[in-house]
Design a protein around this motif. Sequence first.
Motif, short mmCIF file in Angstrom:
data_model
loop_
_atom_site.label_atom_id
_atom_site.label_comp_id
_atom_site.label_asym_id
_atom_site.label_seq_id
_atom_site.Cartn_x
_atom_site.Cartn_y
_atom_site.Cartn_z
N VAL A 1 31.17 46.26 17.55
CA VAL A 1 31.80 44.82 17.42
C VAL A 1 32.25 45.14 18.13
O VAL A 1 32.73 44.14 19.73
CB VAL A 1 31.97 44.28 15.91
CG1 VAL A 1 32.71 42.75 16.35
CG2 VAL A 1 30.61 43.56 15.03
N HIS A 2 33.12 45.47 18.59
CA HIS A 2 34.65 45.97 19.22
C HIS A 2 33.93 46.11 21.10
O HIS A 2 34.62 45.22 21.73
CB HIS A 2 35.87 46.52 19.10
CG HIS A 2 36.35 46.21 17.21
ND1 HIS A 2 37.18 45.30 17.25
CD2 HIS A 2 35.56 46.94 16.21
CE1 HIS A 2 37.42 45.67 15.50
NE2 HIS A 2 36.23 46.56 15.20
N ASP B 1 33.15 49.01 11.59
CA ASP B 1 33.51 49.21 12.85
C ASP B 1 34.60 50.04 13.51
O ASP B 1 34.62 50.76 14.54
CB ASP B 1 32.64 48.46 13.71
CG ASP B 1 31.26 48.10 13.66
OD1 ASP B 1 30.83 48.53 13.15
OD2 ASP B 1 30.58 46.90 14.51
N TRP B 2 35.46 49.07 13.42
CA TRP B 2 37.24 50.24 13.38
C TRP B 2 36.91 51.42 13.08
O TRP B 2 37.92 52.05 13.15
CB TRP B 2 37.89 48.41 13.39
CG TRP B 2 39.72 48.89 13.95
CD1 TRP B 2 40.04 48.98 14.88
CD2 TRP B 2 40.41 49.82 13.27
NE1 TRP B 2 41.32 48.97 15.11
CE2 TRP B 2 41.14 49.85 13.99
CE3 TRP B 2 40.43 50.47 11.85
CZ2 TRP B 2 42.57 50.38 13.37
CZ3 TRP B 2 41.66 51.16 11.54
CH2 TRP B 2 42.22 51.26 12.36
N LYS C 1 33.55 43.95 11.54
CA LYS C 1 34.84 43.85 12.10
C LYS C 1 35.90 45.97 11.60
O LYS C 1 35.91 46.66 12.53
CB LYS C 1 35.53 42.78 12.62
CG LYS C 1 34.89 42.39 13.42
CD LYS C 1 36.07 41.47 13.80
CE LYS C 1 35.49 39.91 14.34
NZ LYS C 1 36.55 38.81 14.48
N THR C 2 36.07 44.95 10.07
CA THR C 2 36.09 46.33 10.17
C THR C 2 35.65 47.69 9.94
O THR C 2 35.98 48.82 10.23
CB THR C 2 36.30 46.04 8.05
OG1 THR C 2 37.27 44.89 7.87
CG2 THR C 2 37.22 47.45 7.64
N ASN D 1 32.48 43.08 22.04
CA ASN D 1 33.91 41.73 22.52
C ASN D 1 34.54 42.09 23.72
O ASN D 1 34.76 41.47 24.53
CB ASN D 1 34.95 41.90 21.18
CG ASN D 1 34.57 40.99 20.16
OD1 ASN D 1 33.73 40.63 20.26
ND2 ASN D 1 34.35 41.19 18.95
#
Length: 394
Positions: A291-292, A242-243, A239-240, A295
């Motif tokens: 990931v984002h 990809d963000w 997550k980190t 989601n």
Amino acid sequence: MSKLSARPAPAAAPAPATFEAKAAGKQRTLTFPSGVPTARKQRRSFGRPINMKGLAVFTRQLATLVRAGMPILRSLEVLARQEKRPAFKAVVDSIADAVRSGGNFSDGLAANDKVFDRLYVNMVKAGEAGGVLAVVLERLSVFMEKAQKIQGKVKAAMIYPVIIVLVAMVIVAILMVVVVPKFEDIFSGLLKGQSLPALTQALMDVSRFMQNHYLLAIAAVVAAWIGFKLFAKTGLGRKTIDWSLIHMPLLGDLFLKAAIARFTRTFGTLLASGVPILQALIITRDTSGNVHVANAINVVHDRVKEGDSVAKPLESTHVFPGMVTSMIEVGEETGAMPDMLTRIADSYDEEVDNAVAGLTSVIEPIMIVFMAVMVGTIVIALFLPLVSIIQHLS
């Protein structure tokens, strides 16, 4: 009682999900079974038997043969005979065996999931059910070629700064290990115990550490890289990273546009091939690469499952720009969402091209300044004591 009658009855296979596909006035039932039979035992191989470029070429050739009227089994035999990679030739032979034994082409693909992902298998399954296998294979080849093209351009935008940074690190390492120690000997003889400037002393300390503990420095770099890879495999790490990719300066916009182009092209290609919308959303989510974005697609899937549209829940995720959701909404209202998704993908592919060209022109002077600052700092640190020596001699 005979041995045959004493055997327990085999467990019933789980009921597959079905949907209806219509093409050329025919109606067929498309099934998504939980498992597929394997025609022959696959040989173990390390890595993928074929890369994405080779798979796109194979799909293009297969589409050409099928469109020309050649049966799928004969087409596979022709392609297997001309295949020069042993690992992929074994894969094509196993698919041909599955078709030869009465199975579907998609069953053979599903049995080789190391080569053919869910997107590929389900599109072929939809093409078989609708009687438009040649059209679906053509769409698949176009999809893979464009996806590979956009991926190559994003990588090209990253390669240049990485190479510059590596070259700068090598130059600095050579200066610190070879050049700076010689200056240290000169300074110790000329200054006769006088203290060095703070910048020069810091440079000497770093150089001395690199000489005496270079193995420790290399081990620290390797450990940092391994730690990063392990962190990237965790949920928080993924997550980190990809963000950071879609929010970092300069490159963030490029990664976001590439992700949007991938989502719209995958989703549009699946819908145009006859895959049900919920199944298409699941496949698109699993192949999104971020990931984002995944989601956000998952939110859309849940809302569509409840009877909602695609555009409104997609807009509520705040991941996709308003232009994308507006165009999808228009596509839903006009009943031409696959075409609209393809247009969005083409538009964002063009924007990625322009972004890569602009980014290259911006990164080049930044990297030159970066190298100049690193080397210039070392040069200034070495010349500061020389100024003191000249003043002392005068």
